[in-house]
Write a protein that holds these residues in place. Structure first.
Motif, mmCIF file in Angstrom:
data_model
loop_
_atom_site.group_PDB
_atom_site.id
_atom_site.type_symbol
_atom_site.label_atom_id
_atom_site.label_comp_id
_atom_site.label_asym_id
_atom_site.label_seq_id
_atom_site.Cartn_x
_atom_site.Cartn_y
_atom_site.Cartn_z
ATOM 1 N N GLU A 144 -5.021 6.638 11.332
ATOM 2 C CA GLU A 144 -5.996 7.697 11.110
ATOM 3 C C GLU A 144 -5.454 8.810 10.221
ATOM 4 N N SER A 145 -4.207 9.156 10.384
ATOM 5 C CA SER A 145 -3.582 10.215 9.600
ATOM 6 C C SER A 145 -2.132 9.802 9.372
ATOM 7 N N ALA A 146 -1.898 9.145 8.241
ATOM 8 C CA ALA A 146 -0.590 8.523 8.012
ATOM 9 C C ALA A 146 0.530 9.557 7.937
ATOM 10 N N ALA A 147 1.681 9.182 8.459
ATOM 11 C CA ALA A 147 2.879 10.017 8.429
ATOM 12 C C ALA A 147 4.019 9.224 7.807
ATOM 13 N N PRO A 148 4.995 9.902 7.201
ATOM 14 C CA PRO A 148 6.132 9.186 6.606
ATOM 15 C C PRO A 148 6.844 8.271 7.600
ATOM 16 N N SER A 149 6.816 8.617 8.885
ATOM 17 C CA SER A 149 7.468 7.776 9.898
ATOM 18 C C SER A 149 6.768 6.431 10.072
ATOM 19 N N GLN A 150 5.595 6.307 9.504
ATOM 20 C CA GLN A 150 4.870 5.043 9.576
ATOM 21 C C GLN A 150 5.145 4.136 8.373
ATOM 22 N N THR A 151 6.020 4.572 7.500
ATOM 23 C CA THR A 151 6.500 3.699 6.439
ATOM 24 C C THR A 151 7.226 2.525 7.071
ATOM 25 N N SER A 152 6.748 1.325 6.793
ATOM 26 C CA SER A 152 7.278 0.153 7.476
ATOM 27 C C SER A 152 6.655 -1.094 6.867
ATOM 28 N N VAL A 153 7.095 -2.230 7.364
ATOM 29 C CA VAL A 153 6.427 -3.488 7.062
ATOM 30 C C VAL A 153 5.675 -3.905 8.321
ATOM 31 N N TYR A 154 4.398 -4.173 8.162
ATOM 32 C CA TYR A 154 3.541 -4.488 9.302
ATOM 33 C C TYR A 154 3.210 -5.973 9.292
ATOM 34 N N PHE A 155 3.373 -6.586 10.444
ATOM 35 C CA PHE A 155 3.071 -7.998 10.592
ATOM 36 C C PHE A 155 1.996 -8.208 11.645
ATOM 37 N N CYS A 156 1.046 -9.034 11.288
ATOM 38 C CA CYS A 156 0.056 -9.508 12.242
ATOM 39 C C CYS A 156 0.480 -10.892 12.707
ATOM 40 N N THR A 181 4.026 2.260 2.430
ATOM 41 C CA THR A 181 4.853 3.433 2.163
ATOM 42 C C THR A 181 3.984 4.665 2.262
ATOM 43 N N VAL A 182 4.435 5.633 3.058
ATOM 44 C CA VAL A 182 3.723 6.898 3.203
ATOM 45 C C VAL A 182 4.585 8.001 2.581
ATOM 46 N N VAL A 183 4.024 8.658 1.591
ATOM 47 C CA VAL A 183 4.815 9.680 0.861
ATOM 48 C C VAL A 183 4.301 11.082 1.170
ATOM 49 N N GLN A 243 0.840 -1.190 0.000
ATOM 50 C CA GLN A 243 0.000 0.000 0.000
ATOM 51 C C GLN A 243 0.876 1.241 0.000
ATOM 52 N N VAL A 244 0.484 2.211 -0.816
ATOM 53 C CA VAL A 244 1.133 3.520 -0.801
ATOM 54 C C VAL A 244 0.081 4.546 -0.391
ATOM 55 N N LEU A 245 0.413 5.349 0.593
ATOM 56 C CA LEU A 245 -0.489 6.372 1.090
ATOM 57 C C LEU A 245 0.162 7.743 0.988
ATOM 58 N N LYS A 246 -0.652 8.758 0.876
ATOM 59 C CA LYS A 246 -0.147 10.114 0.991
ATOM 60 C C LYS A 246 -0.250 10.545 2.450
ATOM 61 N N THR A 247 0.637 11.409 2.858
ATOM 62 C CA THR A 247 0.609 11.919 4.223
ATOM 63 C C THR A 247 -0.778 12.475 4.542
ATOM 64 N N GLY A 248 -1.304 12.059 5.692
ATOM 65 C CA GLY A 248 -2.610 12.524 6.119
ATOM 66 C C GLY A 248 -3.759 11.594 5.765
ATOM 67 N N GLN A 249 -3.532 10.675 4.846
ATOM 68 C CA GLN A 249 -4.583 9.722 4.495
ATOM 69 C C GLN A 249 -4.756 8.697 5.609
ATOM 70 N N SER A 250 -5.896 8.060 5.595
ATOM 71 C CA SER A 250 -6.157 7.020 6.584
ATOM 72 C C SER A 250 -6.327 5.680 5.877
ATOM 73 N N MET A 251 -6.077 4.615 6.610
ATOM 74 C CA MET A 251 -6.338 3.290 6.057
ATOM 75 C C MET A 251 -6.366 2.267 7.190
ATOM 76 N N THR A 252 -6.931 1.120 6.875
ATOM 77 C CA THR A 252 -7.024 0.025 7.835
ATOM 78 C C THR A 252 -6.351 -1.203 7.260
ATOM 79 N N LEU A 253 -5.459 -1.785 8.032
ATOM 80 C CA LEU A 253 -4.833 -3.049 7.684
ATOM 81 C C LEU A 253 -5.658 -4.171 8.321
ATOM 82 N N GLN A 254 -5.949 -5.165 7.505
ATOM 83 C CA GLN A 254 -6.791 -6.255 7.977
ATOM 84 C C GLN A 254 -5.951 -7.485 8.297
ATOM 85 N N CYS A 255 -6.391 -8.214 9.294
ATOM 86 C CA CYS A 255 -5.731 -9.462 9.679
ATOM 87 C C CYS A 255 -6.788 -10.453 10.131
ATOM 88 N N ALA A 256 -6.667 -11.682 9.647
ATOM 89 C CA ALA A 256 -7.582 -12.737 10.071
ATOM 90 C C ALA A 256 -6.793 -14.024 10.263
#
Lengths: 112, 114
Positions: free
Chosen positions: A79-91, A110-112, A11-24
């Motif tokens: 809620e409001s993505a920041a470049p510092s949240q660029t990472s790999v997320y693991f559930c 990636t947050v740009v 996922q690529v997001l712009k700074t300030g956008q929101s998104m939800t990562l899903q895990c099941a």
């Protein structure tokens, strides 16, 4: 047996956008976790849910929220993505809190 | 402060050679200990774990690890490395038996030369 499934994978997001990562998970595990992985820092715990209906902060919770929707699903929201949240997320999930964790394949954000 | 240390960031070995990856931890009591492997673009897979009992534990893919209380170490070993073992390896420690407190080391990247 799918194990732990994460969506999306990328996922690529712009700074300030929101998104939800899903895990099941389909292993009937009680506990679920969200980690982030950054180069040279290993994995760090963001939030966890010891059991359905409970959530707690981990080491790096700022900027994130979680929802344990039911026993199978545990979502992570930015809620409001920041470049510092660029990472790999693991559930991950575990049967209970004192057993090994099983991991999903990760979401590269990636947050740009 | 509680910590997990993997002193080797990157290790290169020849195929067929032996391997030892180091892990040291700093906790007051004996924690639960794990080794995970991460192949490129993949999640983490558990190799082995130590909860109690025999200090030499066997894992998958021919790996083993030895817990040494006196040295606060849990080193991972394999007698003969295969090219497919190239990956990143993480030591993890759970001091309380509650996986919510799982702490990972920074990882060791293994390269295997043919």
């Amino acid at each position: 047996n799918a194990g732990v499934t994460q969506t999306p994978k990328f996922q690529v997001l712009k700074t300030g956008q929101s998104m939800t990562l899903q895990c099941a998970q389909d292993m009937n595990h009680n506990s679920m976790y969200w980690y982030r992985q950054d180069p040279g820092m290993g994995l760090r715990l963001i939030y966890y849910s010891a059991s359905e209906g409970t959530t707690d902060k981990g080491e790096v919770p700022n900027g994130y929220n979680v929802s344990r929707l039911n026993k199978r699903e545990f979502s992570l929201r930015l809620e409001s993505a920041a470049p510092s949240q660029t990472s790999v997320y693991f559930c991950a999930s575990s049967i209970r809190q004192n057993t090994e964790a099983f991991f999903g394949q990760g979401t590269r954000l990636t947050v740009v | 402060a509680q910590s997990v240390t993997q002193p080797d960031i990157h290790i290169t070995v020849s195929e067929g050679a032996s391997l030892e990856l180091r892990c040291n931890y700093s906790y007051g009591a004996t924690p639960y200990l794990f080794w995970y492997v991460q192949s490129p673009g993949q999640g983490l897979q558990l190799l082995l774990k130590y909860f109690s009992g025999d200090t030499l534990v066997q894992g998958i893919k021919g790996f083993e690890a030895e817990f040494k209380r006196s040295q606060s170490s849990f080193n991972l070993r394999k007698p003969s490395v295969h090219w497919s073992d190239a990956a990143e390896y993480f030591c993890a420690v759970d001091p309380t038996g509650t996986a919510s407190k799982l702490t990972f080391g920074t990882g060791t990247r293994l390269q295997v030369t043919l």
